[in-house]
Write a protein that holds these residues in place. Structure first.
Motif, PDB file in Angstrom:
ATOM      1  N   HIS A   1     -17.538   4.991 -19.189  1.00 42.17           N
ATOM      2  CA  HIS A   1     -16.347   5.650 -19.395  1.00 42.17           C
ATOM      3  C   HIS A   1     -15.977   6.691 -18.114  1.00 42.17           C
ATOM      4  N   PRO A   2     -14.804   6.800 -17.895  1.00 42.02           N
ATOM      5  CA  PRO A   2     -14.560   7.687 -16.545  1.00 42.02           C
ATOM      6  C   PRO A   2     -14.857   9.090 -16.559  1.00 42.02           C
ATOM      7  N   LYS A   3     -15.158   9.587 -17.906  1.00 38.98           N
ATOM      8  CA  LYS A   3     -15.350  10.946 -18.078  1.00 38.98           C
ATOM      9  C   LYS A   3     -16.992  11.085 -18.567  1.00 38.98           C
ATOM     10  N   PHE A   4     -17.777  10.167 -18.320  1.00 39.53           N
ATOM     11  CA  PHE A   4     -19.022  10.317 -18.600  1.00 39.53           C
ATOM     12  C   PHE A   4     -19.600  11.104 -17.567  1.00 39.53           C
ATOM     13  N   LYS A   5     -20.664  12.239 -18.194  1.00 39.73           N
ATOM     14  CA  LYS A   5     -21.319  12.940 -17.278  1.00 39.73           C
ATOM     15  C   LYS A   5     -22.713  13.015 -17.569  1.00 39.73           C
ATOM     16  N   LEU A   6     -23.576  13.177 -16.597  1.00 38.52           N
ATOM     17  CA  LEU A   6     -25.152  13.353 -16.829  1.00 38.52           C
ATOM     18  C   LEU A   6     -25.606  14.635 -16.175  1.00 38.52           C
ATOM     19  N   ASN A   7     -26.074  15.560 -17.100  1.00 41.02           N
ATOM     20  CA  ASN A   7     -26.365  16.806 -16.748  1.00 41.02           C
ATOM     21  C   ASN A   7     -25.098  17.814 -16.063  1.00 41.02           C
ATOM     22  N   GLY A   8     -24.016  17.308 -16.433  1.00 40.16           N
ATOM     23  CA  GLY A   8     -22.909  18.003 -15.735  1.00 40.16           C
ATOM     24  C   GLY A   8     -22.090  17.522 -14.747  1.00 40.16           C
ATOM     25  N   LEU A   9     -22.803  16.314 -14.151  1.00 42.66           N
ATOM     26  CA  LEU A   9     -22.230  15.697 -12.924  1.00 42.66           C
ATOM     27  C   LEU A   9     -21.723  14.254 -13.337  1.00 42.66           C
ATOM     28  N   PRO A  10     -20.440  13.830 -12.666  1.00 42.35           N
ATOM     29  CA  PRO A  10     -19.819  12.717 -13.256  1.00 42.35           C
ATOM     30  C   PRO A  10     -20.520  11.457 -12.533  1.00 42.35           C
ATOM     31  N   TYR A  11     -20.873  10.281 -13.137  1.00 45.46           N
ATOM     32  CA  TYR A  11     -21.315   9.152 -12.781  1.00 45.46           C
ATOM     33  C   TYR A  11     -20.500   7.934 -13.186  1.00 45.46           C
ATOM     34  N   GLN A  12     -20.283   6.822 -12.094  1.00 46.58           N
ATOM     35  CA  GLN A  12     -19.979   5.606 -12.354  1.00 46.58           C
ATOM     36  C   GLN A  12     -20.805   4.627 -11.730  1.00 46.58           C
ATOM     37  N   LEU A  13     -20.533   3.443 -12.040  1.00 45.16           N
ATOM     38  CA  LEU A  13     -21.897   2.301 -11.847  1.00 45.16           C
ATOM     39  C   LEU A  13     -22.801   2.641 -10.854  1.00 45.16           C
ATOM     40  N   ASP A  14     -22.122   2.432  -9.689  1.00 47.49           N
ATOM     41  CA  ASP A  14     -23.192   2.525  -8.463  1.00 47.49           C
ATOM     42  C   ASP A  14     -23.962   3.567  -8.441  1.00 47.49           C
ATOM     43  N   ASP A  15     -23.328   5.175  -8.649  1.00 42.96           N
ATOM     44  CA  ASP A  15     -24.232   6.283  -8.665  1.00 42.96           C
ATOM     45  C   ASP A  15     -25.262   6.275  -9.615  1.00 42.96           C
ATOM     46  N   LEU A  16     -24.934   5.654 -10.659  1.00 40.69           N
ATOM     47  CA  LEU A  16     -25.818   5.953 -11.934  1.00 40.69           C
ATOM     48  C   LEU A  16     -26.829   4.868 -11.758  1.00 40.69           C
ATOM     49  N   TYR A  17     -26.653   3.667 -10.879  1.00 38.37           N
ATOM     50  CA  TYR A  17     -27.755   3.059 -10.873  1.00 38.37           C
ATOM     51  C   TYR A  17     -28.630   3.353  -9.783  1.00 38.37           C
ATOM     52  N   GLU A  18     -28.341   4.067  -8.712  1.00 36.26           N
ATOM     53  CA  GLU A  18     -29.099   4.764  -7.901  1.00 36.26           C
ATOM     54  C   GLU A  18     -29.993   5.811  -8.392  1.00 36.26           C
ATOM     55  N   LEU A  19     -29.120   6.564  -9.302  1.00 40.31           N
ATOM     56  CA  LEU A  19     -30.113   7.779 -10.144  1.00 40.31           C
ATOM     57  C   LEU A  19     -31.009   7.161 -10.837  1.00 40.31           C
ATOM     58  N   ALA A  20     -30.595   5.907 -11.625  1.00 36.36           N
ATOM     59  CA  ALA A  20     -31.824   5.448 -12.638  1.00 36.36           C
ATOM     60  C   ALA A  20     -33.198   4.727 -11.610  1.00 36.36           C
ATOM     61  N   LEU A  21     -32.912   4.284 -10.381  1.00 35.33           N
ATOM     62  CA  LEU A  21     -33.811   3.878  -9.585  1.00 35.33           C
ATOM     63  C   LEU A  21     -34.669   5.263  -9.184  1.00 35.33           C
ATOM     64  N   ASP A  22     -33.891   6.300  -8.996  1.00 36.12           N
ATOM     65  CA  ASP A  22     -34.829   7.488  -8.561  1.00 36.12           C
ATOM     66  C   ASP A  22     -35.592   8.180  -9.808  1.00 36.12           C
ATOM     67  N   PHE A  23     -34.950   8.094 -11.091  1.00 34.46           N
ATOM     68  CA  PHE A  23     -35.703   8.245 -12.279  1.00 34.46           C
ATOM     69  C   PHE A  23     -36.845   7.354 -12.505  1.00 34.46           C
ATOM     70  N   GLU A  24     -36.768   6.185 -12.261  1.00 33.37           N
ATOM     71  CA  GLU A  24     -37.825   5.401 -12.380  1.00 33.37           C
ATOM     72  C   GLU A  24     -39.107   5.655 -11.492  1.00 33.37           C
ATOM     73  N   LYS A  25     -38.772   6.112 -10.411  1.00 42.28           N
ATOM     74  CA  LYS A  25     -39.946   6.553  -9.444  1.00 42.28           C
ATOM     75  C   LYS A  25     -40.445   8.045  -9.844  1.00 42.28           C
ATOM     76  N   SER A  26     -39.980   8.744 -10.627  1.00 37.76           N
ATOM     77  CA  SER A  26     -40.108   9.952 -11.106  1.00 37.76           C
ATOM     78  C   SER A  26     -41.471  10.015 -11.580  1.00 37.76           C
ATOM     79  N   LEU A  27     -42.008  11.304 -11.363  1.00 33.26           N
ATOM     80  CA  LEU A  27     -43.386  11.520 -11.869  1.00 33.26           C
ATOM     81  C   LEU A  27     -43.230  12.363 -13.294  1.00 33.26           C
ATOM     82  N   VAL A  28     -42.131  12.329 -13.877  1.00 37.68           N
ATOM     83  CA  VAL A  28     -42.044  12.937 -15.070  1.00 37.68           C
ATOM     84  C   VAL A  28     -41.939  11.730 -16.207  1.00 37.68           C
TER      85      VAL A  28
END
Length: 361
Positions: A9-36
């Motif tokens: 959805h064009p209004k989707f936000k994660l932790n207050g920041l807007p994300y679309q497909l490519d940006d969200l995929y990059e974030l997902a990769l970062d999360f997968e490498k997280s220590l949390v």
């Protein structure tokens, strides 16, 4: 590689920041490498959601049998998300909190609802006090009863709260009567792609009955167990082990698990109903179960989580509120109850190891 057909959805936000497909995929990769740990689980799910595949792999909860790995179509998850949005009247820009692990269907579906419906999703670790970690206000939050119990003084930050994952005690329901938050118990499982029925548990609409989400119908089988028809989330009828009182084809009252029913002297007893009564008086984990008895076939027992050397609370007052045939004949102490990640007690494991318990009454 992300799928060009995956809708965000064009209004989707994660932790207050807007994300679309490519940006969200990059974030997902970062999360997968997280220590949390909870971020790793979120990253894994988002990657699976965004890649060019029609389904995701999940493990069932065991509500309809032995837990097993199944595939759930992404279209079914989208349909479930839309049904929740319609039922609760939650439109785009709804501010929500994810404080459940994304390793389970409930956590995965909070992510899907946010992406599909255009919510502003905020993430916290799935801890008991997640809601109390800041002063932000949320339109919609999902928790397990354990979290709600530890969040009572912070629920003024939540407009609508759904509770699932384990039984809600009468004591907790009573504590939820004097708050402004709209609180709902949910009924569902992995096979139904999260909840498919909702029960208001406070306010003017408080009820003992679960009401179906859109396009869901109920019936019962010969055991009086619930049968679910929900074509938007499952191609097949789902036959559960949950005994219910069927009110209509979209309303039921939950009675208890078929596999937990105790037949004592010809009377069928539901441990869940007796536990709900006793929860007001016993301030520690406990279960109602049974053991063999020559005269009754099965006799009720109460098992407390406690060291046998600990002072045991006086339970005579608690037993006084029970009907004669509901009163346990023996009381045992068990040092530590095995639990799931959502704090649901593993009854079968306790009963398998009942020889390790100490009889105290």
């Amino acid at each position: 590689m992300t799928s060009s057909s995956t809708y965000i959805h064009p209004k989707f936000k994660l932790n207050g920041l807007p994300y679309q497909l490519d940006d969200l995929y990059e974030l997902a990769l970062d999360f997968e490498k997280s220590l949390v740990p909870h971020e790793i689980e979120i990253g894994k799910f988002l990657i699976e959601w965004l890649i060019n595949k029609d389904y995701i792999n999940v493990y069932t909860s065991g509500s309809t049998g032995t837990p097993k790995k199944i595939n759930i179509l992404k279209t079914q998850m989208i349909n479930s998300a839309i049904a929740t949005g319609i039922f609760f009247k939650l439109t785009s820009n709804t501010r929500v909190l994810l404080c459940l692990p994304a390793s389970y269907i409930a956590g995965k579906m909070m992510l899907v609802r946010a992406m599909i419906l255009g919510w502003d999703l905020h993430i916290k670790a799935p801890e008991k006090n997640a809601i109390g970690q800041n002063d932000q206000v949320y339109d919609f939050v999902a928790m397990v009863p354990y979290q709600v119990h530890h969040s009572l003084k912070h629920l003024n930050k939540v407009k609508k709260l759904i509770i699932g994952g384990a039984a809600i005690s009468d004591k907790l329901i009573k504590e939820l009567q004097n708050i402004d938050t709209e609180v709902f118990a949910t009924y569902g499982m992995t096979e139904t792609v999260s909840h498919i029925a909702i029960r208001p548990i406070n306010g003017l609409t408080k009820s003992n009955y679960y009401h179906a989400l859109p396009d869901v119908k109920f019936s019962i089988d010969q055991r009086e167990c619930l049968v679910i028809e929900a074509s938007q989330v499952s191609k097949l009828k789902i036959i559960t082990n949950d005994v219910v009182k069927l009110i209509s084809n979209n309303t039921f009252e939950y009675l208890g698990r078929f596999d937990n029913i105790i037949n004592s002297g010809g009377i069928k007893l539901f441990p869940e109903q007796i536990e709900a009564k006793l929860a007001k008086f016993i301030n520690r984990p406990f279960i109602i179960a049974s053991e063999k008895n020559e005269a009754l076939g099965e006799q009720l027992i109460l098992i407390l989580e406690a060291d046998s050397s600990e002072p045991i609370p006086d339970i005579k007052e608690a037993f006084a509120i029970l009907l004669n045939y509901e009163r346990p004949k023996k009381v045992y102490s068990f040092i530590k109850f095995p639990c799931t990640e959502t704090k649901k007690i593993k009854r079968s494991e306790i009963l398998k190891n009942l020889d390790q318990a100490a009889q105290i009454i």
